[in-house]
Each structure stands twice: as structure tokens, then as C-alpha cells.
Write a protein that holds these residues in place. Structure first.
Motif, PDB file in Angstrom:
ATOM      1  N   GLN A  94     -75.436 -54.468   2.590  1.00 44.93           N
ATOM      2  CA  GLN A  94     -74.738 -53.535   1.712  1.00 44.93           C
ATOM      3  C   GLN A  94     -74.474 -52.240   2.476  1.00 44.93           C
ATOM      4  OE1 GLN A  94     -77.115 -52.961  -1.795  1.00 44.93           O
ATOM      5  NE2 GLN A  94     -76.738 -55.056  -2.580  1.00 44.93           N
ATOM      6  N   GLN A  95     -73.285 -51.664   2.277  1.00 49.09           N
ATOM      7  CA  GLN A  95     -72.916 -50.423   2.957  1.00 49.09           C
ATOM      8  C   GLN A  95     -73.505 -49.239   2.214  1.00 49.09           C
ATOM      9  OE1 GLN A  95     -68.712 -49.916   3.718  1.00 49.09           O
ATOM     10  NE2 GLN A  95     -68.913 -47.683   3.981  1.00 49.09           N
ATOM     11  N   VAL A  96     -74.147 -48.341   2.980  1.00 49.65           N
ATOM     12  CA  VAL A  96     -74.630 -47.069   2.451  1.00 49.65           C
ATOM     13  C   VAL A  96     -73.695 -45.948   2.900  1.00 49.65           C
ATOM     14  CG1 VAL A  96     -76.557 -45.439   2.411  1.00 49.65           C
ATOM     15  CG2 VAL A  96     -77.003 -47.905   2.429  1.00 49.65           C
ATOM     16  N   ASN A  97     -73.378 -45.941   4.186  1.00 49.32           N
ATOM     17  CA  ASN A  97     -72.460 -44.925   4.734  1.00 49.32           C
ATOM     18  C   ASN A  97     -71.927 -45.460   6.059  1.00 49.32           C
ATOM     19  OD1 ASN A  97     -71.018 -42.571   5.115  1.00 49.32           O
ATOM     20  ND2 ASN A  97     -72.796 -41.352   5.786  1.00 49.32           N
ATOM     21  N   ALA A  98     -70.673 -45.143   6.369  1.00 50.42           N
ATOM     22  CA  ALA A  98     -70.070 -45.578   7.639  1.00 50.42           C
ATOM     23  C   ALA A  98     -68.933 -44.647   8.004  1.00 50.42           C
ATOM     24  CB  ALA A  98     -69.566 -47.018   7.536  1.00 50.42           C
TER      25      ALA A  98
END
Length: 226
Positions: free
Chosen positions: A178-182
Motif C-alpha cells: 500500500q502506498q503511504v507517500n511517493a
């Protein structure tokens, strides 16, 4: 001649008496002098026996009165007070050993009160859960951690970072990302592909039992490290 034949009556009476006495004496002597032909009976002995008598029943013991210094109280009989409680039918049905009701436990977080009246509630004792030991990266696969640099970001000479949450299974493999920040979707996509294909961990454990767990990881993309 006639004078000699005549005998006066008195002399005849005397003669008969004398003859009777003589005969009696002779018969008596024969009876005492004759041998005894009959067998004499042996003497009998009187025997006695003691007949047991039933002892009379013991008289009832007098009732003991409570010891007290007051003579009036000692003579006063105890007053019987009946129980004022009325027995009520049991609310719990009886079960035999073959058919037992299912055990009902209170919902977690609730307390039960003991006794017919409301009072302080007693907390239900809960077992203390064992601590969870977090998952760690397997050092044998440390060289496969860094994701491949996205080509479009490399042409743009742009550094980046991707912060993701990964679900680590009991076998140490990544099951979900799962993406948290990018910095850009390209950095996240490169990190997601590398995590699912190459990342390996030592799974989390609870009491030496492997557990699934989430872990947040940051992947950095620096051109100077290429």
C-alpha cells in the motif's frame, strides 16, 4: 356225757380272738422275713435352672437446660421461630451428564455482578496476550532490497522516495503493498514490483508462532548511488 359237749358262748369268743391274734402275728412275721423281690427306685435329684429376665427399659434422660446464672431464664423454654423466607422454584434447570448446556461466556469488556442485589462489579479475568515480535528484514536477501530506478525519472535526473506499507505473511514474503507517500507514481510502482518479487523478511512471531503483520518501509532513489 351231755355235760362235756356243752361249751359256754364266752369261751368260744375268746378262742376266736386268740386265734385271730396268733394268725396276725404269724402273717406279719412272714411279711418282714420274706425276701424283697421288687427293685427299689433310685433316689431322684431336684434340678433347677435360672430363667433370664428381660432388663427393664432405661428411663428417658431429663432434658438439659441451657446453663445460665439466671434461674428464670433456665426454666424458660426456647421459643421456635419459623423461617420467614419462602422457597422459590429454581431458575436453573437440571441437566444430566449426557446433555450439558453450552457454556456461555460474557462478551468481552463487560463485567458481571455477583449476588442477588446490585453491588460492585467483578471484572472477568482475561489472559494476558503474548507480545508480538515485529518482522525484520532477512539479511540473506538484503542485496535485493533496492528497487530498479525508473527510466523516465532517470532521464529527468530526478531523485525520489517511496514510503509503502507491506503485509508480510507467515512465510516471510510480501503479500500486499500500500502506498503511504511517493515522489511520483513511477517510484511507487518500481517499489511495489520489487517488494512483491524480491523482498524477504523474517515473519513476526507471538510465542514462537509466525504471525502476519504490517510493516512500513521507505525506499530512496538517489542518482549518485547508481
Amino acid at each position: 356225757m351231755q355235760a362235756d359237749r356243752y361249751t359256754p358262748p364266752q369261751s368260744r369268743t375268746v378262742s376266736f380272738g386268740a386265734a385271730f391274734v396268733i394268725n396276725g402275728v404269724i402273717i406279719g412275721g412272714l411279711m418282714f422275713s420274706a425276701p424283697q423281690f421288687l427293685r427299689p427306685e433310685p433316689p431322684t435329684t431336684l434340678r433347677t435352672e435360672n430363667i433370664p429376665l428381660t432388663p427393664p427399659p432405661e428411663p428417658p434422660k431429663p432434658r438439659e437446660l441451657p446453663k445460665t446464672d439466671d434461674p428464670v431464664l433456665a426454666r424458660t423454654p426456647k421459643i421456635f421461630v419459623p423461617d420467614a423466607r419462602i422457597p422459590l422454584p429454581s431458575q436453573n434447570p437440571q441437566f444430566d451428564s449426557t446433555t450439558l448446556p453450552p457454556l456461555e461466556l460474557p462478551p468481552p469488556g463487560l463485567s458481571e455482578s455477583v449476588g442477588p442485589t446490585a453491588g460492585p462489579a467483578l471484572e472477568v479475568a482475561k489472559p494476558t496476550p503474548l507480545p508480538l515480535i515485529a518482522a525484520t528484514q532477512d539479511p540473506r536477501y538484503a542485496r535485493d532490497f533496492q528497487p530498479e530506478y525508473p527510466s523516465n525519472e532517470l532521464r529527468a535526473q530526478r531523485d525520489g522516495v517511496a514510503v509503502v506499507r507491506v503485509l508480510i505473511g507467515t512465510d516471510g514474503r510480501v503479500k500486499e503493498v500500500q502506498q503511504v507517500n511517493a515522489t511520483s507514481p513511477a517510484f511507487f510502482e518500481a517499489t511495489r514490483r520489487q517488494a512483491l518479487a524480491k523482498w524477504r523478511f523474517k515473519p513476526a512471531t507471538r510465542g514462537d508462532v509466525p504471525q502476519e503483520s504490517w510493516k512500513q518501509i521507505t525506499a530512496r532513489f538517489l542518482i549518485e548511488n547508481l
